[in-house]
Every structure is written in C-alpha cells, then in structure tokens.
Enzyme design. Structure first.
Site, short mmCIF file in Angstrom:
data_model
loop_
_atom_site.label_atom_id
_atom_site.label_comp_id
_atom_site.label_asym_id
_atom_site.label_seq_id
_atom_site.Cartn_x
_atom_site.Cartn_y
_atom_site.Cartn_z
CE LYS A 42 -3.40 -1.02 -0.62
NZ LYS A 42 -3.76 -1.70 -1.91
CB SER A 43 4.35 1.92 -0.04
OG SER A 43 4.30 1.39 1.26
N GLY A 44 2.22 2.41 -2.83
CA GLY A 44 2.27 2.93 -4.20
C GLY A 44 2.99 1.99 -5.16
CB THR A 45 3.31 -1.71 -5.04
OG1 THR A 45 3.19 -1.61 -3.64
CG2 THR A 45 4.33 -2.74 -5.45
CD1 TRP A 70 -2.32 -9.16 -11.65
CD2 TRP A 70 -1.61 -11.15 -12.35
NE1 TRP A 70 -3.35 -9.75 -12.35
CE2 TRP A 70 -2.94 -10.96 -12.78
CE3 TRP A 70 -0.96 -12.34 -12.68
CZ2 TRP A 70 -3.63 -11.92 -13.53
CZ3 TRP A 70 -1.63 -13.29 -13.42
CH2 TRP A 70 -2.96 -13.09 -13.84
CD1 TRP A 75 3.96 -8.62 -4.62
CD2 TRP A 75 3.27 -8.24 -6.71
NE1 TRP A 75 3.40 -7.37 -4.66
CE2 TRP A 75 2.98 -7.11 -5.93
CE3 TRP A 75 2.94 -8.22 -8.06
CZ2 TRP A 75 2.36 -5.98 -6.45
CZ3 TRP A 75 2.32 -7.10 -8.59
CH2 TRP A 75 2.04 -5.99 -7.79
CG HIS A 97 4.40 -6.24 -1.10
ND1 HIS A 97 4.56 -4.94 -1.51
CD2 HIS A 97 3.21 -6.64 -1.61
CE1 HIS A 97 3.52 -4.59 -2.26
NE2 HIS A 97 2.70 -5.60 -2.34
CB SER A 127 -3.86 2.73 1.61
OG SER A 127 -4.00 2.13 0.35
CE1 TYR A 182 0.56 6.81 -3.76
CE2 TYR A 182 0.20 8.80 -2.47
CZ TYR A 182 -0.27 7.85 -3.36
OH TYR A 182 -1.56 7.93 -3.83
CB SER A 217 -2.34 10.12 -14.72
OG SER A 217 -3.35 9.56 -15.55
N GLY A 247 -5.79 7.90 -3.92
CA GLY A 247 -4.61 8.33 -4.65
C GLY A 247 -4.05 9.67 -4.25
P1 A3P Z 1 -5.08 4.88 -1.45
O1 A3P Z 1 -5.76 3.68 -0.89
O2 A3P Z 1 -4.59 5.82 -0.38
O3 A3P Z 1 -5.89 5.59 -2.48
P2 A3P Z 1 -0.12 -0.33 -3.60
O4 A3P Z 1 -0.03 -0.31 -5.08
O5 A3P Z 1 1.21 -0.40 -2.93
O6 A3P Z 1 -1.06 -1.39 -3.13
O7 A3P Z 1 -0.70 1.08 -3.14
C1 A3P Z 1 -2.05 1.41 -3.36
C2 A3P Z 1 -2.23 2.90 -3.18
O8 A3P Z 1 -1.65 3.60 -4.30
C3 A3P Z 1 -3.70 3.30 -3.14
O9 A3P Z 1 -3.75 4.39 -2.20
C4 A3P Z 1 -3.95 3.73 -4.57
O10 A3P Z 1 -5.05 4.58 -4.73
C5 A3P Z 1 -2.65 4.46 -4.87
N1 A3P Z 1 -2.40 4.60 -6.31
C6 A3P Z 1 -2.46 3.66 -7.27
N2 A3P Z 1 -2.20 4.18 -8.47
C7 A3P Z 1 -1.98 5.51 -8.28
C8 A3P Z 1 -1.67 6.61 -9.16
N3 A3P Z 1 -1.52 6.45 -10.47
N4 A3P Z 1 -1.52 7.83 -8.58
C9 A3P Z 1 -1.66 8.02 -7.26
N5 A3P Z 1 -1.95 7.02 -6.38
C10 A3P Z 1 -2.11 5.78 -6.90
#
Ligand code: A3P
Length: 283
Positions: A42-45, A70, A75, A97, A127, A182, A217, A247
């Site tokens: 949930k860090s923007g992977t 995936w 992963w 992860h 998140s 992020y 985006s 996001g």
């Molecule tokens: P939120 O739940 O705060 O919206 P991961 O990919 O590590 O699982 O992280 C998921 C988080 O990244 C989610 O955060 C998701 O909305 C955000 N995310 C995914 N794609 C994005 C993008 N193109 N721009 C900004 N945030 C994004």
C-alpha cells in the site's frame, strides 16, 4: 486459518506457499540486469510498476494495456509470480513486498537495481484498512482502530512497517538502491520520474516523459483494466472494489481521531528512534 507463517511473518495461503517463500529466498538467482520494485504493501507499488513499465517502453502504452500488472512485474514471493519468474530467461522486472531478511539472498551480491518505495505509514495504514475490508484472503479488520492495533504490533501480512522500512533503508547508500516516496511522486511526478530514469540509465526525451506521466496518472490507471485489479479473480475480492481508491497523500487526516493520531505518533517516535529522519517527507 487464512495465514501461513514464515520466519514469524504472516502470509495469506491463497497466494503463498511456504516452500516457495523459502526457495525464493535461498535459491532464486537475481541477475545484474534485473529491476526490482520493493515496497511495504500500500505504498504505491502499482504506480511504481506502471512508471517502470512505461519508462521501459518509452511511453508507449501498448504493454500496460495488454498485460496485467502482476504478469508484467510478478511478485516473486507469490506462488504464481515465482512460477512465472523462476525459469524465465533474461533480465527480469519484478516486484516484492518482502522484508529484507526474506528477500532473495543472491540480490546482495548482484548489481540488480532495487527501487524502494516508501509512503507515510499513516496513509499506508488507512489504504490497507480499506483494501483489507474488500479482500477475502486475509483477516478483515472490523474498525480502523482494530487495524491500527494490528499495524502497530506488526501482526499484519508482511509484518511490521517499521522493521520493513528500517531494514530496507539500511541499503540506501548502495549504488543499486533508489528510495522513492509516494509523497514526492504526488508532489512532483516529473522530477521523480526523471530521477528514476537516471537511476536506470534510461535516456528519455521530454515528450516521452510526458507520455510516462500521462499513462501512469491516477485516472488512466483507474480506467485501465490491466492496472486496476479487474483481472484478479472475483472470489478474492468483494464486488465494487476499485484498486485506485483515493490516490492522494495525507488522507489519514480524514480518518484518524485526535487520540489515534497521538497514539500513533507516540509509537512511531519510539520505533523510529535514532533513525535519520531527513528521508521521510512526512516528518
Ligand atoms: P489509497 O488507498 O490511499 O488511495 P499499492 O499499489 O502499494 O497497493 O498502493 C495502493 C495505493 O496507491 C492506493 O492508495 C492507490 O489509490 C494508490 N495509487 C495507485 N495508483 C496511483 C496513481 N496512479 N496515482 C496516485 N496514487 C495511486
């Protein structure tokens, strides 16, 4: 129980197998040309994966529109991802992860490049809470408070955020490790993407960078079936799930009570004591 335990860390058995976790750590051969995205969940992977894939294709969206995330960047620790990677020739792009102590050992003697993505742990927590509420392969928290307790104790999948970040950031001075946040990505996507290009030794023209930014985006990813989780089997997820949830940076402020924010800060200070804070844009 939905979890299996490997070296004291919980893994949902629907996606993981303890033998594979052991094999990935002990015998998988990381190649010098490999590019690996590493994050605490949930860090923007997925955002980082999209950016890397688009840098690779110089902004051409064909790949990200025809192959699910995936498969583009499996992963390594999942049963399915390991299967895709283990006998595949050539340089790999993959994701993990895993905390550092469970990561493929061969990486540490290689020149493979790791991009380590970090995010304000409060936003990671929020998140993850909304994600786990929709996921059917993990324990579901009833309330944010319950999830916060699990998170702060490290009794969540992939273990403690604090240990994950402290472990991986100990590698930050290596030439083949880049730390990306992020928060920087949301604040200044262009220079962050340029920094990643430089790290990877990829020279993109300004108009190619424009395309990378456009197709990675939030809006574009939300609508791209290959990036928005629509390819994940239904039994794992509740209906109406949207992977791109909000996001933004700082959404925790809309969810934490004052008391929760204070309790979090107190534990954060304790767990991160003595750690150089300059790297964290949220501090
Ligand atoms: P939120 O739940 O705060 O919206 P991961 O990919 O590590 O699982 O992280 C998921 C988080 O990244 C989610 O955060 C998701 O909305 C955000 N995310 C995914 N794609 C994005 C993008 N193109 N721009 C900004 N945030 C994004």
């Amino acid at each position: 129980d939905v979890y299996g335990w490997f070296e004291g860390i919980a893994f949902p058995l629907a996606y993981f197998n303890l033998e594979v976790l052991r094999e990935a750590r002990d015998t998988f051969v990381v190649k010098d040309e490999d590019i690996i995205m590493v994050t605490y969940p949930k860090s923007g992977t997925h955002w980082l994966i999209e950016i890397i894939c688009l840098i690779h294709s110089k902004g051409d969206p064909k790949w990200i529109q025809s192959v699910p995330t995936w498969q583009r960047s499996p992963w390594i620790e999942t049963t399915h991802g390991y299967e895709l990677l283990k006998d595949k020739e050539g340089p790999h792009i993959f994701t993990s992860h895993l905390p550092i102590q469970l990561f493929p050992k061969s990486f540490f003697n290689s020149k493979a490049k790791v991009i380590y993505g970090i995010r304000n742990p409060r936003d990671v927590l929020v998140s993850a809470y909304f994600f786990l509420r929709k996921m059917n392969i993990t324990k579901k928290p009833e309330t944010l408070q319950e999830h916060m307790e699990w998170f702060l104790q490290g009794s969540v999948i992939y273990g403690s955020w604090f240990e994950h970040v402290r472990g991986w950031l100990s590698m930050r001075d290596r030439e083949n490790v880049l730390v990306v946040s992020y928060e920087d990505l949301t604040k200044d996507p262009r220079s962050t993407v340029e920094k990643i290009c430089q790290f990877l030794g990829k020279k993109l023209k300004p108009e190619e960078i424009d395309l990378v930014l456009k197709y990675s985006s939030y809006q574009f990813m939300k609508e791209n079936k290959m990036s928005n989780f629509s390819t994940i089997p239904d039994e794992y997820l509740d209906k109406g799930f949207s992977f791109q949830r909000k996001g933004v940076a700082g959404d925790w402020k809309n969810h934490f009570t004052v008391a929760q924010a204070e309790a979090f800060d107190e534990i954060y200070q304790k767990k991160m004591a003595g750690f150089p804070p300059k790297l964290f844009p949220w501090e």
